[in-house]
Motif scaffolding. Structure first.
Motif, PDB file in Angstrom:
ATOM      1  N   CYS A 279       0.916  -1.156  -0.162  1.00 45.00           N
ATOM      2  CA  CYS A 279       0.171  -0.337   0.000  1.00 45.00           C
ATOM      3  C   CYS A 279       1.218   1.968  -0.011  1.00 45.00           C
ATOM      4  O   CYS A 279       1.671   1.128   0.914  1.00 45.00           O
ATOM      5  CB  CYS A 279      -0.900   0.509   1.093  1.00 45.00           C
ATOM      6  N   CYS A 282      -0.205   3.334   3.821  1.00 44.67           N
ATOM      7  CA  CYS A 282       0.476   3.645   4.963  1.00 44.67           C
ATOM      8  C   CYS A 282       1.766   2.585   4.859  1.00 44.67           C
ATOM      9  O   CYS A 282       2.605   2.198   6.226  1.00 44.67           O
ATOM     10  CB  CYS A 282      -0.431   2.209   5.965  1.00 44.67           C
ATOM     11  N   CYS A 303      -4.191  -3.806   4.065  1.00 44.77           N
ATOM     12  CA  CYS A 303      -3.519  -3.071   4.370  1.00 44.77           C
ATOM     13  C   CYS A 303      -3.266  -3.349   6.193  1.00 44.77           C
ATOM     14  O   CYS A 303      -2.519  -3.022   6.825  1.00 44.77           O
ATOM     15  CB  CYS A 303      -2.634  -2.300   3.773  1.00 44.77           C
ATOM     16  N   CYS A 315      -3.667   1.246   7.062  1.00 41.78           N
ATOM     17  CA  CYS A 315      -4.826   2.464   6.583  1.00 41.78           C
ATOM     18  C   CYS A 315      -6.052   2.228   7.141  1.00 41.78           C
ATOM     19  O   CYS A 315      -6.607   1.538   7.759  1.00 41.78           O
ATOM     20  CB  CYS A 315      -5.426   2.396   5.597  1.00 41.78           C
TER      21      CYS A 315
HETATM   22 ZN   LIG Z   1      -2.682   1.040   3.924  1.00 41.21          ZN
END
Ligand SMILES: [Zn+2]
Length: 500
Positions: A279, A282, A303, A315
């Motif tokens: 991702c 993040c 993620c 996230c």
């Molecule tokens: Zn993420």
């Protein structure tokens, strides 16, 4: 047991084949007796063609069957009943429905290919009859469908539709596009995404004249039998002008089936990109989850890290993206690279320091090492000659030189490794150039593990930015970065099953 026999000869049969009623009669009677008939009634038509149903013998036979006067009926073959298959089917069904056992002398019902064909055709026909009964009972607008008119809502790309008359004609502007879509898909190494892209790039308008072509639209077109001339409405198949020939359509269906099989084997535990997808927001790696999202359970990448002690929880709010669209996009890219391995090479090489620079650095390092050795040799010589003392300064100097040499040797080893990898990359690229077309043409033969290996061979990582919005799917709100890598030596075992 009340038996009946039905015999028939046409004048043609008698003249051409010398068949006689007497022969048939004798054989049928013998069979009826052997099956335990107590009485045998005879129905005969002589010199009458089997293509008409209105025969005196046949008519009285059907009457006797209807009146439960027959338990067993013996006939030489279905042709005696009628020359027409449709009539044969009708009559045999009528006879068997009345509970009469039907025996043919020269025709094995169940154990010959002809018999089985007859039965399966009969099955299909009675299915059709049932449909007809069903449709007789259904209402209103179906009436139009039965008569071959188009009822409502015929909106297919490639056609004009006139709701007032139910008429359908070919749209001269759109039909060639339909043809192209089928031909590209059937005969080129291009997927549904690729076709959508090609149409978008050439500015071909969609049906509504706005918006972009999407793989789903392409798929709908490829699967729609309307383009070989059948519009399926409810249970009816209504003939319309065809746009694509049957061969191309079949080829496309075959390819669709393969494409489905390509992904069909994927279980909720199969994630093509696990380990290489991350991702961008993040920074977490994304893992496969089989999860309910809105109304549908499906494979997704997230993620989110729920495990205890995970440093980065991912996230907020949690992000879970549909696995299929991402995998399709990566797979599409793989196909593009296989089609043009040098494009892949260029992408990778611009990221890596040039091989030549590395070589020059290696030469410099080797010089440094030599100088270092020389310096140390000079000190040792001076010591031996008594020109200098082995004091603290000299000791430090020697220690410095030793540490420096270690560092230089480390860097040298690093460079040698990188260079030999680059060498292997060159060899791998060379090999990829040779076999890419072969792999491309046989992608559909790869099973999941092979596909996973192929992705890892050419992709170092997949980075996902953005998130799909509620109620919207697809790639609209997601950016996928696919980082290429040059294959090291290609492990033949990955492709052993397709490169033979
Ligand atoms: Zn993420």
């Amino acid at each position: 047991m009340q038996a009946a026999i039905y015999v028939r000869v046409s004048t043609d049969d008698q003249a051409r084949h010398g068949f006689s009623l007497a022969e048939q009669r004798e054989a049928c009677r013998a069979r009826a007796s052997s099956l335990g008939a107590s009485t045998i009634r005879e129905f005969a038509d002589e010199g009458i063609s089997g293509s008409i149903m209105d025969r005196p013998g046949l008519t009285s036979l059907r009457g006797a069957v209807r009146n439960n006067q027959v338990d067993l009926l013996v006939v030489r073959d279905p042709d005696r009943l009628s020359r027409k298959l449709s009539h044969q089917l009708l009559l045999t069904e009528e006879i068997e429905k009345a509970g009469v056992r039907l025996e043919f002398l020269d025709f094995d019902w169940k154990d010959s290919p002809e018999g089985r064909l007859f039965y399966s055709v009969r099955g299909a026909i009675s299915e059709y009859e049932r449909e007809k009964i069903r449709d007789r009972m259904s209402r209103g607008k179906d009436q139009k469908a039965r008569q071959g008119g188009i009822p409502i809502g015929f909106y297919n790309y490639g056609y004009n539709y006139f709701p007032d008359t139910g008429k359908v004609t070919i749209n001269d502007a759109e039909a060639p596009m339909v043809k192209n879509i089928f031909i590209w898909f059937a005969y080129e190494d291009i997927g549904m995404n690729g076709i959508a892209r090609r149409l978008n790039e050439t500015g071909i308008p969609t049906r509504k004249g706005r918006g972009k072509w999407h793989r789903n639209v392409i798929r709908q077109i490829l699967r729609n039998p309307v383009y070989i001339g059948y519009w399926n409405y409810k249970d009816f198949s209504i003939p319309v002008p065809s746009i694509v020939d049957a061969e191309t359509w079949n080829k496309a269906q075959q390819k669709l089936k393969e494409a489905r099989r390509l992904w069909a084997g994927l279980s909720k535990n199969d994630y093509l990109l696990s380990g290489i997808i991350s991702c961008s927001e993040c920074g977490n790696t994304m893992t496969g989850v089989y999860t309910k999202w809105w109304d549908k359970k499906e494979r997704r990448y997230t993620c989110r890290k729920n495990s205890q002690g995970a440093k980065n929880k991912g996230c907020v709010p949690a992000k879970a993206l549909p696995a299929q669209v991402i995998e399709d996009a990566v797979w599409e890219q793989i196909q593009i690279w296989l089609d043009d391995p040098d494009a892949l090479a260029n992408e990778v090489i611009s990221e890596e320091p040039r091989e030549e620079e590395l070589r020059q650095e290696l030469v410099r390092i080797e010089e440094h090492i030599n100088n270092n050795d020389k310096g140390r040799g000079n000190i040792l010589d001076s010591l031996a000659l008594g020109l200098i003392e082995l004091d603290a300064i000299t000791k430090n100097k020697l220690a410095d030189l030793k540490r420096r040499k270690e560092r230089l040797e480390n860097r040298k080893r690093e460079l040698e490794t990188v260079l030999s990898e680059a060498q292997r990359h060159v060899a791998g690229l060379e090999e990829l150039r040779l076999i890419s077309k072969q792999i491309l043409s046989r992608l559909s033969c790869l099973d999941f593990d092979d596909r996973k290996a192929l992705v890892r061979l050419l992709v170092s990582q997949v980075i996902i930015a953005g998130r799909s919005r509620p109620g919207r799917n697809g790639l609209k709100d997601i950016q996928i970065t696919i980082v290429a890598k040059l294959p090291e030596q290609i492990d033949g075992s990955i492709f052993s099953n397709i490169l033979r």
